[in-house]
Scaffold this motif. Sequence first.
Motif, PDB file in Angstrom:
ATOM      1  N   ILE A   7      52.815  51.075  45.591  1.00 13.14           N
ATOM      2  CA  ILE A   7      51.921  51.248  44.484  1.00 13.14           C
ATOM      3  C   ILE A   7      52.107  52.277  43.306  1.00 13.14           C
ATOM      4  O   ILE A   7      52.206  53.486  43.820  1.00 13.14           O
ATOM      5  CB  ILE A   7      50.463  51.126  44.768  1.00 13.14           C
ATOM      6  CG1 ILE A   7      49.981  50.065  45.715  1.00 13.14           C
ATOM      7  CG2 ILE A   7      49.372  51.175  43.620  1.00 13.14           C
ATOM      8  CD1 ILE A   7      50.278  48.598  45.146  1.00 13.14           C
ATOM      9  N   TYR A   8      52.452  51.853  42.126  1.00 14.79           N
ATOM     10  CA  TYR A   8      52.794  52.994  41.237  1.00 14.79           C
ATOM     11  C   TYR A   8      51.551  53.397  40.269  1.00 14.79           C
ATOM     12  O   TYR A   8      51.292  54.455  40.194  1.00 14.79           O
ATOM     13  CB  TYR A   8      53.713  52.232  40.407  1.00 14.79           C
ATOM     14  CG  TYR A   8      54.205  53.080  39.057  1.00 14.79           C
ATOM     15  CD1 TYR A   8      54.908  54.413  39.160  1.00 14.79           C
ATOM     16  CD2 TYR A   8      53.695  52.826  37.650  1.00 14.79           C
ATOM     17  CE1 TYR A   8      55.210  55.112  38.102  1.00 14.79           C
ATOM     18  CE2 TYR A   8      54.105  53.540  36.612  1.00 14.79           C
ATOM     19  CZ  TYR A   8      54.870  54.658  36.720  1.00 14.79           C
ATOM     20  OH  TYR A   8      55.235  55.387  35.716  1.00 14.79           O
ATOM     21  N   ALA A   9      50.924  52.583  39.759  1.00 17.73           N
ATOM     22  CA  ALA A   9      49.507  52.896  39.339  1.00 17.73           C
ATOM     23  C   ALA A   9      48.370  51.677  39.272  1.00 17.73           C
ATOM     24  O   ALA A   9      48.828  50.489  39.630  1.00 17.73           O
ATOM     25  CB  ALA A   9      49.840  52.748  37.749  1.00 17.73           C
ATOM     26  N   ILE A  10      47.291  52.098  39.335  1.00 14.58           N
ATOM     27  CA  ILE A  10      45.993  50.976  39.387  1.00 14.58           C
ATOM     28  C   ILE A  10      44.983  51.652  38.124  1.00 14.58           C
ATOM     29  O   ILE A  10      44.677  52.770  38.061  1.00 14.58           O
ATOM     30  CB  ILE A  10      45.016  51.148  40.729  1.00 14.58           C
ATOM     31  CG1 ILE A  10      46.063  50.591  41.700  1.00 14.58           C
ATOM     32  CG2 ILE A  10      44.166  50.340  40.414  1.00 14.58           C
ATOM     33  CD1 ILE A  10      45.698  51.004  43.298  1.00 14.58           C
ATOM     34  N   ILE A  11      44.833  50.739  37.266  1.00 16.58           N
ATOM     35  CA  ILE A  11      44.119  51.046  36.076  1.00 16.58           C
ATOM     36  C   ILE A  11      42.683  49.934  36.411  1.00 16.58           C
ATOM     37  O   ILE A  11      42.899  48.752  36.533  1.00 16.58           O
ATOM     38  CB  ILE A  11      44.841  50.460  34.863  1.00 16.58           C
ATOM     39  CG1 ILE A  11      45.930  51.559  34.743  1.00 16.58           C
ATOM     40  CG2 ILE A  11      43.921  50.898  33.625  1.00 16.58           C
ATOM     41  CD1 ILE A  11      46.754  51.095  33.640  1.00 16.58           C
ATOM     42  N   ILE A  12      41.568  50.517  36.243  1.00 13.24           N
ATOM     43  CA  ILE A  12      40.383  49.785  36.441  1.00 13.24           C
ATOM     44  C   ILE A  12      39.476  50.139  35.372  1.00 13.24           C
ATOM     45  O   ILE A  12      38.969  51.212  34.961  1.00 13.24           O
ATOM     46  CB  ILE A  12      39.587  50.218  37.759  1.00 13.24           C
ATOM     47  CG1 ILE A  12      40.546  49.956  38.953  1.00 13.24           C
ATOM     48  CG2 ILE A  12      38.290  49.437  37.953  1.00 13.24           C
ATOM     49  CD1 ILE A  12      40.292  50.590  40.087  1.00 13.24           C
ATOM     50  N   GLU A  13      38.761  49.102  34.535  1.00 17.37           N
ATOM     51  CA  GLU A  13      37.803  49.193  33.628  1.00 17.37           C
ATOM     52  C   GLU A  13      36.596  48.218  34.421  1.00 17.37           C
ATOM     53  O   GLU A  13      36.734  47.152  34.143  1.00 17.37           O
ATOM     54  CB  GLU A  13      38.161  48.718  32.417  1.00 17.37           C
ATOM     55  CG  GLU A  13      37.166  49.095  31.145  1.00 17.37           C
ATOM     56  CD  GLU A  13      37.833  48.782  29.979  1.00 17.37           C
ATOM     57  OE1 GLU A  13      38.718  49.540  29.380  1.00 17.37           O
ATOM     58  OE2 GLU A  13      37.368  47.701  29.243  1.00 17.37           O
ATOM     59  N   ALA A  14      35.704  48.878  34.508  1.00 19.13           N
ATOM     60  CA  ALA A  14      34.200  48.058  34.953  1.00 19.13           C
ATOM     61  C   ALA A  14      33.361  48.305  34.084  1.00 19.13           C
ATOM     62  O   ALA A  14      32.843  49.406  33.747  1.00 19.13           O
ATOM     63  CB  ALA A  14      33.923  48.399  36.461  1.00 19.13           C
ATOM     64  N   HIS A  15      32.313  47.383  33.667  1.00 17.35           N
ATOM     65  CA  HIS A  15      31.448  47.509  32.482  1.00 17.35           C
ATOM     66  C   HIS A  15      29.926  47.301  33.397  1.00 17.35           C
ATOM     67  O   HIS A  15      29.762  46.302  33.899  1.00 17.35           O
ATOM     68  CB  HIS A  15      31.461  46.702  31.639  1.00 17.35           C
ATOM     69  CG  HIS A  15      32.709  46.695  30.846  1.00 17.35           C
ATOM     70  ND1 HIS A  15      32.917  47.631  29.698  1.00 17.35           N
ATOM     71  CD2 HIS A  15      33.919  46.019  30.802  1.00 17.35           C
ATOM     72  CE1 HIS A  15      34.368  47.580  29.227  1.00 17.35           C
ATOM     73  NE2 HIS A  15      34.706  46.528  29.847  1.00 17.35           N
ATOM     74  N   SER A  16      28.946  48.230  32.940  1.00 19.00           N
ATOM     75  CA  SER A  16      27.600  48.247  33.467  1.00 19.00           C
ATOM     76  C   SER A  16      26.823  47.654  32.014  1.00 19.00           C
ATOM     77  O   SER A  16      27.265  47.905  30.937  1.00 19.00           O
ATOM     78  CB  SER A  16      26.918  49.358  33.544  1.00 19.00           C
ATOM     79  OG  SER A  16      27.434  49.862  34.849  1.00 19.00           O
ATOM     80  N   GLY A  17      25.700  46.932  32.211  1.00 17.90           N
ATOM     81  CA  GLY A  17      24.926  46.536  31.035  1.00 17.90           C
ATOM     82  C   GLY A  17      24.409  45.138  31.328  1.00 17.90           C
ATOM     83  O   GLY A  17      24.686  44.736  32.330  1.00 17.90           O
ATOM     84  N   LYS A  18      24.163  44.516  30.079  1.00 12.60           N
ATOM     85  CA  LYS A  18      23.646  43.083  29.775  1.00 12.60           C
ATOM     86  C   LYS A  18      24.950  42.420  29.310  1.00 12.60           C
ATOM     87  O   LYS A  18      25.241  42.614  28.126  1.00 12.60           O
ATOM     88  CB  LYS A  18      22.441  43.027  29.075  1.00 12.60           C
ATOM     89  CG  LYS A  18      21.317  43.616  30.029  1.00 12.60           C
ATOM     90  CD  LYS A  18      20.086  43.527  29.154  1.00 12.60           C
ATOM     91  CE  LYS A  18      18.871  44.381  30.153  1.00 12.60           C
ATOM     92  NZ  LYS A  18      17.449  44.085  29.364  1.00 12.60           N
ATOM     93  N   PHE A  19      25.375  41.070  30.064  1.00  8.85           N
ATOM     94  CA  PHE A  19      26.450  40.239  29.553  1.00  8.85           C
ATOM     95  C   PHE A  19      25.890  38.949  29.369  1.00  8.85           C
ATOM     96  O   PHE A  19      25.100  38.403  30.002  1.00  8.85           O
ATOM     97  CB  PHE A  19      27.434  40.644  30.380  1.00  8.85           C
ATOM     98  CG  PHE A  19      27.863  42.003  30.593  1.00  8.85           C
ATOM     99  CD1 PHE A  19      28.805  42.657  29.550  1.00  8.85           C
ATOM    100  CD2 PHE A  19      27.547  42.685  31.717  1.00  8.85           C
ATOM    101  CE1 PHE A  19      29.034  44.076  29.555  1.00  8.85           C
ATOM    102  CE2 PHE A  19      27.698  44.132  31.861  1.00  8.85           C
ATOM    103  CZ  PHE A  19      28.605  44.714  30.828  1.00  8.85           C
TER     104      PHE A  19
END
Length: 120
Positions: free
Chosen positions: A66-78
Motif C-alpha cells: 500500500i502506497y497511499a490511502i485518501i479518504i473523504e467522508a461527509h457528515s450532515g444531511k444529504f
Amino acid sequence: MDISKTIAELKKQPDFTDNVGMILIHNGTVRGWSRGDRADVVGLETIVDAEKVEQLRQEYLERPGIYAIIIEAHSGKFLPGDDLLFIIVAGDIRENIKPVLAELLDRIKAEAITKKEIKG
C-alpha cells in the motif's frame, strides 16, 4: 472530492511510479431506496467519526504494497445522489489493493459512520 484532480496530485509524488501499479476508488452515494426494505429514501443524515477514520487509514497504510490511502467522508444531511464517502487506495498489485479497499470500506461503514435514513 474531485477524483481526477486528487489522482493527478498523487501521481506527482516522485516515488509514485516506483510504488503504484493500481489505484482503486470507492465513491459512495446516497441511494434513493433503503437496503433493508427497499422503501423510498428522500434523505440521509450521517455522522462521521473522523478520528476513527484516520485510525483505520493509518492501520491499512501498514499493509504490504500500500502506497497511499485518501479518504473523504461527509457528515450532515444529504439527498439521493449526493456523495458521502470517497476512498482511494493506491499500491503495487491488485492482490494487495483489492482486499484493502474492501476491508477498509466495510470497517469505515461499521465503525466510523452513523447514518439515519429519511424515508418518504
